[in-house]
Write a protein that holds these residues in place. Structure first.
Motif, PDB file in Angstrom:
ATOM      1  N   GLU A   1      -6.598  -7.825   7.202  1.00 28.06           N
ATOM      2  CA  GLU A   1      -7.030  -6.625   6.462  1.00 28.06           C
ATOM      3  C   GLU A   1      -7.585  -5.579   7.418  1.00 28.06           C
ATOM      4  O   GLU A   1      -7.311  -4.386   7.287  1.00 28.06           O
ATOM      5  N   GLN A   2      -8.374  -6.009   8.405  1.00 24.88           N
ATOM      6  CA  GLN A   2      -8.946  -5.078   9.375  1.00 24.88           C
ATOM      7  C   GLN A   2      -7.861  -4.454  10.251  1.00 24.88           C
ATOM      8  O   GLN A   2      -7.911  -3.263  10.555  1.00 24.88           O
TER       9      GLN A   2
ATOM     10  N   ILE B   1      -3.453   1.874   9.414  1.00 22.64           N
ATOM     11  CA  ILE B   1      -3.414   2.939   8.403  1.00 22.64           C
ATOM     12  C   ILE B   1      -4.190   4.164   8.874  1.00 22.64           C
ATOM     13  O   ILE B   1      -3.772   5.299   8.648  1.00 22.64           O
ATOM     14  N   ASP B   2      -5.309   3.940   9.569  1.00 23.66           N
ATOM     15  CA  ASP B   2      -6.102   5.064  10.081  1.00 23.66           C
ATOM     16  C   ASP B   2      -5.317   5.926  11.065  1.00 23.66           C
ATOM     17  O   ASP B   2      -5.681   7.074  11.303  1.00 23.66           O
TER      18      ASP B   2
ATOM     19  N   ARG C   1      -6.682  -1.439  18.078  1.00 16.42           N
ATOM     20  CA  ARG C   1      -6.363  -2.087  16.801  1.00 16.42           C
ATOM     21  C   ARG C   1      -6.787  -3.555  16.825  1.00 16.42           C
ATOM     22  O   ARG C   1      -7.319  -4.076  15.866  1.00 16.42           O
TER      23      ARG C   1
ATOM     24  N   ASN D   1      -4.653  -4.038   9.392  1.00 17.29           N
ATOM     25  CA  ASN D   1      -3.927  -3.088   8.546  1.00 17.29           C
ATOM     26  C   ASN D   1      -4.706  -1.796   8.380  1.00 17.29           C
ATOM     27  O   ASN D   1      -4.140  -0.703   8.459  1.00 17.29           O
ATOM     28  N   SER D   2      -5.988  -1.901   8.158  1.00 19.87           N
ATOM     29  CA  SER D   2      -6.838  -0.715   8.007  1.00 19.87           C
ATOM     30  C   SER D   2      -6.806   0.136   9.276  1.00 19.87           C
ATOM     31  O   SER D   2      -6.722   1.368   9.213  1.00 19.87           O
ATOM     32  N   ALA D   3      -6.869  -0.512  10.427  1.00 14.49           N
ATOM     33  CA  ALA D   3      -6.832   0.213  11.701  1.00 14.49           C
ATOM     34  C   ALA D   3      -5.506   0.922  11.904  1.00 14.49           C
ATOM     35  O   ALA D   3      -5.453   2.040  12.415  1.00 14.49           O
TER      36      ALA D   3
ATOM     37  N   ARG E   1     -10.526  -3.824  16.485  1.00  9.26           N
ATOM     38  CA  ARG E   1     -10.944  -3.593  15.095  1.00  9.26           C
ATOM     39  C   ARG E   1     -10.614  -4.782  14.201  1.00  9.26           C
ATOM     40  O   ARG E   1     -11.262  -4.983  13.179  1.00  9.26           O
TER      41      ARG E   1
ATOM     42  N   THR F   1      -9.223 -11.804   6.664  1.00 12.48           N
ATOM     43  CA  THR F   1     -10.105 -10.666   6.959  1.00 12.48           C
ATOM     44  C   THR F   1      -9.594  -9.891   8.166  1.00 12.48           C
ATOM     45  O   THR F   1      -9.557  -8.662   8.153  1.00 12.48           O
TER      46      THR F   1
ATOM     47  N   GLN G   1       0.809  -1.221   0.000  1.00 11.67           N
ATOM     48  CA  GLN G   1       0.000   0.000   0.000  1.00 11.67           C
ATOM     49  C   GLN G   1       0.843   1.272   0.000  1.00 11.67           C
ATOM     50  O   GLN G   1       0.433   2.280  -0.552  1.00 11.67           O
TER      51      GLN G   1
END
Length: 168
Positions: A84-85, A91-92, A135, A87-89, A138, A81, A9
């Motif tokens: 991914e969650q 990144i936020d 994290r 990583n998204s947390a 999430r 999943t 990313q």
């Protein structure tokens, strides 16, 4: 955690840490995390959230247990999943550049590490340990982030989670 998803990313992470299989990622008070000498003023600024936040990323050169043999660790099994969650947390919490990449802020604390711009307000009730628990929540783990103010409180909360993966 596996480095590849974040490297895919963010080109700056792939360029900065090209050959690492794993990252150790931390978030905390900018002034405290980067201080070479901890003073009462630095602590007070951290307690009251006056310094802003920062992320620390360390390229773990081999398995975490091999690199940090003396540290208490808990390996968690994440589904695709959940990864991914997570990583998204993470990144936020990153303060991204105009080109949507991470922003390096200088040499990290040890080994091959670097500080990066972050978002969020660090303060006495929102510590690095609270951030970690948030994290994990999430990512789908049954953990309550509130009052996870110490590393031991996070470790206690995840103590009974399985370490070995079963097929999804």
């Amino acid at each position: 955690m596996p480095a590849a998803p974040l490297q895919q990313q963010f080109p700056a992470l792939k360029s900065r840490f090209p050959n690492t299989p794993n990252f150790e990622i931390g978030w905390g008070d900018k002034g405290f995390y980067q201080a070479s000498d901890i003073t009462a003023g630095i602590v007070l600024k951290a307690v009251f959230g006056l310094s802003g936040s920062i992320m620390h990323i360390f390229a773990v050169p081999n398995t975490p247990r091999a690199y940090f043999p003396e540290n208490q660790m808990k390996q968690l099994c994440l589904s695709n999943t959940q990864l991914e969650q997570l990583n998204s947390a993470i990144i936020d919490s990153m303060a991204l550049s105009a080109s949507h990449d991470v922003q390096a802020l200088g040499k990290g604390l040890y080994g091959d590490s670097e500080f990066f711009a972050a978002q969020g307000a660090y303060h006495v009730l929102n510590t690095c340990n609270t951030w970690t628990a948030q994290r994990l929540k999430r990512a789908g783990f049954a953990i309550q982030p509130r009052f996870k103010l110490s590393a031991s409180s996070v470790m206690d909360a995840i103590a009974d989670l399985p370490e070995h993966c079963t097929s999804e």
